[in-house]
Design an enzyme around this catalytic site. Structure first.
Site, PDB file in Angstrom:
ATOM      1  N   ASP A 225      32.015  66.656  16.798  1.00 47.51           N
ATOM      2  CA  ASP A 225      32.609  65.914  15.777  1.00 47.51           C
ATOM      3  C   ASP A 225      32.176  64.321  15.591  1.00 47.51           C
ATOM      4  OD1 ASP A 225      34.418  65.348  13.588  1.00 47.51           O
ATOM      5  OD2 ASP A 225      35.878  66.838  14.051  1.00 47.51           O
ATOM      6  N   HIS A 248      29.118  63.930  14.288  1.00 47.04           N
ATOM      7  CA  HIS A 248      29.353  63.668  13.022  1.00 47.04           C
ATOM      8  C   HIS A 248      29.136  61.855  12.684  1.00 47.04           C
ATOM      9  CE1 HIS A 248      31.562  67.550  12.181  1.00 47.04           C
ATOM     10  NE2 HIS A 248      30.502  67.936  12.781  1.00 47.04           N
TER      11      HIS A 248
END
Ligand SMILES: *[C@@H]1O[C@H](CO)[C@@H](O)[C@H](O)[C@H]1NC(C)=O
Ligand SMILES: *[C@@H]1O[C@H](CO)[C@@H](O)[C@H](O)[C@H]1NC(C)=O
Ligand SMILES: *[C@@H]1O[C@H](CO)[C@@H](O)[C@H](O)[C@H]1NC(C)=O
Ligand SMILES: *[C@@H]1O[C@H](CO)[C@@H](O)[C@H](O)[C@H]1NC(C)=O
Ligand SMILES: *[C@@H]1O[C@H](CO)[C@@H](O)[C@H](O)[C@H]1NC(C)=O
Ligand SMILES: *[C@@H]1O[C@H](CO)[C@@H](O)[C@H](O)[C@H]1NC(C)=O
Ligand SMILES: *[C@@H]1O[C@H](CO)[C@@H](O)[C@H](O)[C@H]1NC(C)=O
Length: 410
Positions: A225, A248
């Site tokens: 993430d 991310h």
């Protein structure tokens, strides 16, 4: 007589930091092995850590140090290291390895708090260093897809610890986010190594919230993430020398979820490298939120095969926020509800390669919009040799020396 003698012994042996006149600095080291920790990687060492912490935290002089020695592996149940402590600063010298129980082991949650595995709370001048490792054994959690059925804990949360110093920590495979810093003004964080597989769910590297005057530098973060997420209540944050990937990217937000009021300002992200991440530098705010994110600079950024290098999403929605019929990130579906205002956002010297042709996406709300966006010295080429382009909606500002050009900015 005997009684007095015992009292004297107890005084000398168990309050070693009380007076520097009768003890040496060495006596201010509280080694978990001396409190019954086994360090064999199997035995539950939680009580030994708690006992050693209580004495370190209660010691008054010479900067007491909780020592977790090298060459040992300690298994800890969820544990809270609480202050306030008696001395102005407490060191945690983490040299060894700390592991979590696996999910199917019997997790013994403390204080009904199932959000965190290891928590430091309300400690002035906390210093964590030593080059050790914490391993959340996240692989035993990730396969459980339902967050309701098995709410996954963060590996490490540090709350209300002003003037925190956190250096040289390695955190691997957290069940959820690896490190959460909340309400810690004046933090210095350096030389972190954080890793989890790129498909591990919600395994953010560092989440920052309600903190100001923080430096986070020289770290390598690769997870499933966000490498770093800067959330509401944060200001004067300096992120520099971070290598991010997989993951991310580095994100402001998300902000304003569920109609909340959010503020972020004075953030510099400089000298950071993104390797094969889904996003590079991102600002993400929810539809229906309010507040602002402003005075944010992304400078000297290197991109290697990044999916969405420069991205602003001001009206984020997902299927859960407005009922199951809401289209996910439908760029044309902007209602007239409120949004977190975005202003004074600067991108300077951002270069490298994009996996998508849409290298720059500045998608802002038609009522609130984004103002004073400045792009300068941008050079983002497509990974496959094709042309990149920029898309904007309701984005206002200026650009110079940009590849791709950003004519949609007005
Ligand atoms: C942290 O800093 C912010 C901004 O300067 C301030 O508003 C807040 O009161 C500070 N918090 C603490 C606990 O000192
Ligand atoms: C951000 O960068 C600007 C310009 O280099 C500098 O003036 C400012 O103090 C920096 N802010 C932080 C929080 O590092
Ligand atoms: C923040 O980072 C910049 C590098 O861009 C550096 O010049 C500045 O001194 C840093 N600020 C602090 C408070 O460390
Ligand atoms: C930039 O970051 C790298 C780590 O990624 C570091 O080694 C280097 O010293 C930094 N450069 C500057 C000018 O701060
Ligand atoms: C969203 O906000 C409403 C009203 O403030 C509150 O009742 C609700 O619990 C919140 N939902 C979530 C998921 O936080
Ligand atoms: C969101 O809802 C749409 C329409 O119901 C559906 O097609 C899509 O797969 C959903 N997306 C996610 C991420 O759940
Ligand atoms: C996005 O929203 C617009 C307007 O509500 C609608 O016409 C369009 O079909 C939606 N697109 C998707 C992919 O759901």
């Amino acid at each position: 007589m005997t009684c007095l003698f015992v009292v004297f012994l107890v005084f000398v042996v168990f309050t070693p930091c009380l007076s520097s006149r009768i003890t040496t600095k060495k006596d201010c080291i509280f080694n978990v092995l001396d409190y019954g920790a086994s360090g064999d990687g199997e035995t539950d060492d939680t009580n030994a850590f708690k006992a050693a912490w209580d004495e370190a935290c209660g010691a008054t002089k010479n900067t007491p140090t909780l020592l977790i020695p090298i060459g040992k592996t300690f298994k800890l149940q969820p544990v809270h290291f609480k202050g306030p402590c008696k001395s102005q600063s407490v060191h945690v010298n983490l040299q060894g390895i700390i592991i979590a129980p696996r999910r199917d082991d019997d997790w013994k949650w403390s204080d009904n708090d199932r959000a965190t595995w290891i928590r430091f709370y309300d400690i002035n001048g906390l210093v964590i260093s030593g080059g050790g490792v914490i391993d959340g054994k996240g692989d035993s959690w990730w396969s459980c897809k339902s967050n309701k059925k098995c709410p996954k804990p963060s590996a490490l949360s540090i709350n209300c610890c002003p003037d925190l110093k956190l250096m040289g920590l390695t955190s691997i495979n957290s069940p959820r986010n690896h490190l959460s810093i909340n309400q810690c003004n004046g933090s210095f964080i350096s030389d972190l190594r954080i890793s989890a597989p790129d498909d591990s769910p919600n395994t953010d590297g560092v989440d920052i919230s309600e903190s100001s005057h923080m430096v986070l530098q020289n770290s390598i973060i690769g997870t499933g993430d966000d490498c770093i997420a800067i959330n509401s209540g944060s200001s004067f944050i300096n992120i520099t020398g971070v290598i991010c990937g997989p993951g991310h990217g580095i994100s402001i937000g998300s902000l304003g979820k569920n109609g909340s009021y959010a503020t972020v300002e004075e953030v510099n992200v400089t000298n950071c490298t993104f390797v094969e991440t889904t996003n590079g530098v991102r600002i993400k705010t929810w539809k229906g939120g309010s507040g602002y994110a402003r005075k944010i600079t992304f400078k000297d950024i290197i991109l290697q095969h990044v999916q969405n290098p420069v991205i602003i999403t001001q009206q984020y929605v997902d299927n859960h926020s407005f009922g199951s019929s809401s289209p996910k990130r439908n760029k044309t579906n902007y209602g007239s509800s409120s949004a977190v205002a975005l202003s004074d956002i600067t991108y300077k010297n951002v270069r490298g390669t994009s996996e998508s042709e849409e290298a720059i996406q500045l998608i802002c709300d038609k009522n609130v919009g984004c103002t004073n966006i400045v792009l300068e010295g941008i050079n983002i080429k497509s990974s496959n040799g094709g042309k990149t382009h920029a898309t904007c909606q309701n984005a206002h500002g200026t650009f110079s020396s940009c590849t791709p050009n950003v004519p949609c900015l007005d």
